[in-house]
Design a protein around this motif. Sequence first.
Motif, PDB file in Angstrom:
ATOM      1  N   ALA A 165       0.829  -1.205   0.000  1.00 11.37           N
ATOM      2  CA  ALA A 165       0.000   0.000   0.000  1.00 11.37           C
ATOM      3  C   ALA A 165       0.859   1.249   0.000  1.00 11.37           C
ATOM      4  O   ALA A 165       0.569   2.228  -0.701  1.00 11.37           O
ATOM      5  N   ALA A 166       1.928   1.225   0.787  1.00 12.58           N
ATOM      6  CA  ALA A 166       2.829   2.378   0.825  1.00 12.58           C
ATOM      7  C   ALA A 166       3.425   2.640  -0.552  1.00 12.58           C
ATOM      8  O   ALA A 166       3.410   3.779  -1.048  1.00 12.58           O
ATOM      9  N   ALA A 167       3.944   1.598  -1.176  1.00 10.68           N
ATOM     10  CA  ALA A 167       4.567   1.767  -2.492  1.00 10.68           C
ATOM     11  C   ALA A 167       3.578   2.310  -3.516  1.00 10.68           C
ATOM     12  O   ALA A 167       3.907   3.208  -4.306  1.00 10.68           O
ATOM     13  N   ALA A 168       2.365   1.795  -3.508  1.00 10.04           N
ATOM     14  CA  ALA A 168       1.352   2.271  -4.452  1.00 10.04           C
ATOM     15  C   ALA A 168       0.978   3.718  -4.194  1.00 10.04           C
ATOM     16  O   ALA A 168       0.537   4.422  -5.110  1.00 10.04           O
ATOM     17  N   GLY A 169       1.156   4.181  -2.961  1.00 12.45           N
ATOM     18  CA  GLY A 169       0.783   5.539  -2.595  1.00 12.45           C
ATOM     19  C   GLY A 169       1.907   6.545  -2.593  1.00 12.45           C
ATOM     20  O   GLY A 169       1.733   7.667  -2.099  1.00 12.45           O
ATOM     21  N   GLY A 170       3.084   6.185  -3.110  1.00 13.74           N
ATOM     22  CA  GLY A 170       4.190   7.134  -3.186  1.00 13.74           C
ATOM     23  C   GLY A 170       5.052   7.200  -1.945  1.00 13.74           C
ATOM     24  O   GLY A 170       5.924   8.060  -1.830  1.00 13.74           O
ATOM     25  N   ILE A 171       4.833   6.286  -1.001  1.00 18.69           N
ATOM     26  CA  ILE A 171       5.632   6.230   0.226  1.00 18.69           C
ATOM     27  C   ILE A 171       6.748   5.220   0.012  1.00 18.69           C
ATOM     28  O   ILE A 171       6.506   4.074  -0.360  1.00 18.69           O
ATOM     29  N   THR A 172       7.989   5.616   0.277  1.00 16.58           N
ATOM     30  CA  THR A 172       9.121   4.732   0.053  1.00 16.58           C
ATOM     31  C   THR A 172       9.813   4.315   1.350  1.00 16.58           C
ATOM     32  O   THR A 172      10.684   3.450   1.322  1.00 16.58           O
ATOM     33  N   THR A 173       9.439   4.927   2.463  1.00 16.26           N
ATOM     34  CA  THR A 173       9.994   4.551   3.767  1.00 16.26           C
ATOM     35  C   THR A 173       8.895   4.631   4.809  1.00 16.26           C
ATOM     36  O   THR A 173       8.151   5.623   4.851  1.00 16.26           O
ATOM     37  N   VAL A 229      -2.694  11.591  -8.729  1.00 12.48           N
ATOM     38  CA  VAL A 229      -2.567  10.177  -9.070  1.00 12.48           C
ATOM     39  C   VAL A 229      -1.086   9.813  -9.055  1.00 12.48           C
ATOM     40  O   VAL A 229      -0.274  10.421  -9.765  1.00 12.48           O
ATOM     41  N   VAL A 230      -0.737   8.837  -8.237  1.00 14.76           N
ATOM     42  CA  VAL A 230       0.644   8.362  -8.185  1.00 14.76           C
ATOM     43  C   VAL A 230       0.882   7.430  -9.377  1.00 14.76           C
ATOM     44  O   VAL A 230       0.307   6.346  -9.462  1.00 14.76           O
ATOM     45  N   LYS A 231       1.693   7.890 -10.306  1.00 15.33           N
ATOM     46  CA  LYS A 231       1.977   7.115 -11.507  1.00 15.33           C
ATOM     47  C   LYS A 231       3.002   6.014 -11.250  1.00 15.33           C
ATOM     48  O   LYS A 231       2.879   4.901 -11.788  1.00 15.33           O
ATOM     49  N   SER A 232       4.018   6.324 -10.453  1.00 16.70           N
ATOM     50  CA  SER A 232       5.023   5.316 -10.128  1.00 16.70           C
ATOM     51  C   SER A 232       5.772   5.733  -8.873  1.00 16.70           C
ATOM     52  O   SER A 232       5.804   6.908  -8.502  1.00 16.70           O
ATOM     53  N   SER A 233       6.366   4.738  -8.215  1.00 12.52           N
ATOM     54  CA  SER A 233       7.212   4.966  -7.046  1.00 12.52           C
ATOM     55  C   SER A 233       8.539   4.262  -7.275  1.00 12.52           C
ATOM     56  O   SER A 233       8.586   3.167  -7.864  1.00 12.52           O
ATOM     57  N   TRP A 234       9.603   4.884  -6.801  1.00 12.07           N
ATOM     58  CA  TRP A 234      10.960   4.384  -7.025  1.00 12.07           C
ATOM     59  C   TRP A 234      11.694   4.325  -5.695  1.00 12.07           C
ATOM     60  O   TRP A 234      11.677   5.285  -4.917  1.00 12.07           O
ATOM     61  N   LEU A 235      12.354   3.204  -5.435  1.00 13.07           N
ATOM     62  CA  LEU A 235      13.112   2.997  -4.208  1.00 13.07           C
ATOM     63  C   LEU A 235      14.557   2.694  -4.562  1.00 13.07           C
ATOM     64  O   LEU A 235      14.838   1.698  -5.243  1.00 13.07           O
ATOM     65  N   ARG A 236      15.447   3.597  -4.132  1.00 11.21           N
ATOM     66  CA  ARG A 236      16.882   3.431  -4.418  1.00 11.21           C
ATOM     67  C   ARG A 236      17.124   3.124  -5.897  1.00 11.21           C
ATOM     68  O   ARG A 236      17.901   2.242  -6.261  1.00 11.21           O
ATOM     69  N   GLY A 237      16.414   3.873  -6.762  1.00  8.26           N
ATOM     70  CA  GLY A 237      16.631   3.780  -8.198  1.00  8.26           C
ATOM     71  C   GLY A 237      15.906   2.652  -8.886  1.00  8.26           C
ATOM     72  O   GLY A 237      16.065   2.468 -10.097  1.00  8.26           O
ATOM     73  N   ARG A 238      15.082   1.899  -8.149  1.00  7.84           N
ATOM     74  CA  ARG A 238      14.298   0.822  -8.765  1.00  7.84           C
ATOM     75  C   ARG A 238      12.823   1.194  -8.730  1.00  7.84           C
ATOM     76  O   ARG A 238      12.320   1.662  -7.706  1.00  7.84           O
ATOM     77  N   ARG A 239      12.125   0.966  -9.824  1.00  8.67           N
ATOM     78  CA  ARG A 239      10.692   1.227  -9.863  1.00  8.67           C
ATOM     79  C   ARG A 239       9.990   0.109  -9.094  1.00  8.67           C
ATOM     80  O   ARG A 239      10.054  -1.059  -9.453  1.00  8.67           O
ATOM     81  N   ILE A 240       9.289   0.477  -8.023  1.00  5.29           N
ATOM     82  CA  ILE A 240       8.650  -0.531  -7.171  1.00  5.29           C
ATOM     83  C   ILE A 240       7.133  -0.543  -7.333  1.00  5.29           C
ATOM     84  O   ILE A 240       6.469  -1.470  -6.849  1.00  5.29           O
ATOM     85  N   ALA A 241       6.564   0.450  -8.006  1.00  2.63           N
ATOM     86  CA  ALA A 241       5.125   0.457  -8.268  1.00  2.63           C
ATOM     87  C   ALA A 241       4.864   1.298  -9.500  1.00  2.63           C
ATOM     88  O   ALA A 241       5.519   2.326  -9.715  1.00  2.63           O
ATOM     89  N   VAL A 242       3.908   0.868 -10.303  1.00  3.18           N
ATOM     90  CA  VAL A 242       3.495   1.639 -11.470  1.00  3.18           C
ATOM     91  C   VAL A 242       1.996   1.463 -11.643  1.00  3.18           C
ATOM     92  O   VAL A 242       1.497   0.334 -11.671  1.00  3.18           O
ATOM     93  N   ASP A 243       1.280   2.549 -11.693  1.00  5.23           N
ATOM     94  CA  ASP A 243      -0.177   2.545 -11.868  1.00  5.23           C
ATOM     95  C   ASP A 243      -0.866   1.606 -10.892  1.00  5.23           C
ATOM     96  O   ASP A 243      -1.795   0.877 -11.241  1.00  5.23           O
ATOM     97  N   GLY A 244      -0.386   1.605  -9.649  1.00  2.00           N
ATOM     98  CA  GLY A 244      -1.009   0.794  -8.611  1.00  2.00           C
ATOM     99  C   GLY A 244      -0.544  -0.638  -8.543  1.00  2.00           C
ATOM    100  O   GLY A 244      -0.896  -1.352  -7.593  1.00  2.00           O
ATOM    101  N   GLU A 245       0.228  -1.097  -9.516  1.00  2.28           N
ATOM    102  CA  GLU A 245       0.769  -2.457  -9.495  1.00  2.28           C
ATOM    103  C   GLU A 245       2.137  -2.429  -8.817  1.00  2.28           C
ATOM    104  O   GLU A 245       2.998  -1.624  -9.178  1.00  2.28           O
ATOM    105  N   VAL A 246       2.342  -3.325  -7.864  1.00  3.92           N
ATOM    106  CA  VAL A 246       3.536  -3.294  -7.035  1.00  3.92           C
ATOM    107  C   VAL A 246       4.464  -4.451  -7.386  1.00  3.92           C
ATOM    108  O   VAL A 246       4.017  -5.593  -7.550  1.00  3.92           O
ATOM    109  N   ALA A 247       5.760  -4.145  -7.496  1.00  2.98           N
ATOM    110  CA  ALA A 247       6.774  -5.142  -7.833  1.00  2.98           C
ATOM    111  C   ALA A 247       7.080  -6.026  -6.625  1.00  2.98           C
ATOM    112  O   ALA A 247       6.693  -5.719  -5.495  1.00  2.98           O
TER     113      ALA A 247
END
Length: 450
Positions: A88-96, A421-439
Amino acid sequence: MRVSDVNLVVRSTRVVTPEGTRPAALAVAWERIAAVLPYDAAADVLGPGTRLEDVGDNVVMPGLVDTHVHVNDPGRSEWEGFAAATSAAAAGGITTIVDMPLNSLPPTTTVAHLRVKQGVARPRAHVDVGFWGGALPGNVADLRPLHEAGVFGFKCFLSPSGVPEFPELDRDQLVASLTEIAGFGGLLIVHAEDPHELDGAPHRAGPAYADFLASRPRDAENEAVRTLIDVAGRLDARVHVLHLSSSDALPAIAAARAAGVRITAETCPHFLTLTAEEVPDGATEFKCCPPIREAANQDALWQALADGTIGSVVSDHSPCTADLKTPDFATAWGGISSLQLGLPAVWTEARRRGHTLADVARWMSAEPAALAGLTTKGALAAGRDADFAVVAPDETFTVDPAHLHHRNRVTAYAGRTLYGVVKSSWLRGRRIAVDGEVAPPTGNLLERNH
């Protein structure tokens, strides 16, 4: 910076940096931001194997840092759990996130308990995760070992917590714990409601929100904050007021800060975006402690954010299973699930009030990171972790609980239309979520000053 080290460049016409929002390109090397370059300089660092991500006019802002999350894992993982919470955090733009010490079994009140929680979190973390310790009656001897084991500070309650394994501190116990914590330069974070004021308030069972609000009066917060200021001032200790709801406490906090007392305060998205006047009777998805108060109170909280009396905005994500949200406000579990929705909820109201995404980034990323001492988080600047969110600030969506990653999808925001709308989230240079789908999970466990 060596061009050969750069493996990713992220470019936007709107990048939120400590110096302002401007066209820029983030050059990323070895999981860190190597440089924040002018927009047109991206080509200068594009070597063989370097990936360019041009996000156009979407805003690139620092990944959010949420220092107030109840993951409830292990022991009450049916309430949430690290996999669901960090998704949920990753999908919402939270990385920590920094996890609260209670509602899990065991609570994080000894080093052994911390190790249990870390073992559960490690394979499931989609974002970086740190931990608060707990200050309880009788565990003063455990505080320094927990500090040395890497917790970011210690949480206590001044009134009953709602779970029997995490009792509150009375004034003498508060002094004892804070004396110990001040001795090693630690931080105490406090659920500040006075038990005597709560005991003296009217208590009526039933679905009426007005009755619940009367049972958690502002004076309970105000008196507890005064106690905290007095004790912290005498001990020269560092303290932080959690989830401040009562605007009446703001003058005392401002005066104490001006006098040199080391006190800070946070508030939460629900206090900034929801009002008592709109809570339907029986709608216990809105129940939290301290409670959502009136619109005029909310206006004062926003003013305190603007003038710096309140520094940070964090979720106090405190979910439970749906059956615990009974229609009776007296017996329903108190907690609001908002981890995935905090950024758009706050941005929706902030933009209406004339604030910018740079303000939101300060309140929800830079200030929480500073509170916890997360020196590589909270800003898009050279040397920081390459943690960021790509956001379409003018796009809207309507909250559908079915699309949330929370394990229990009970939310006070259901049906609301929000901006951002959070399009994507990135953690330490890796994309961890895009359009609500989480890696798959790649988060690290964090320790203080590590």
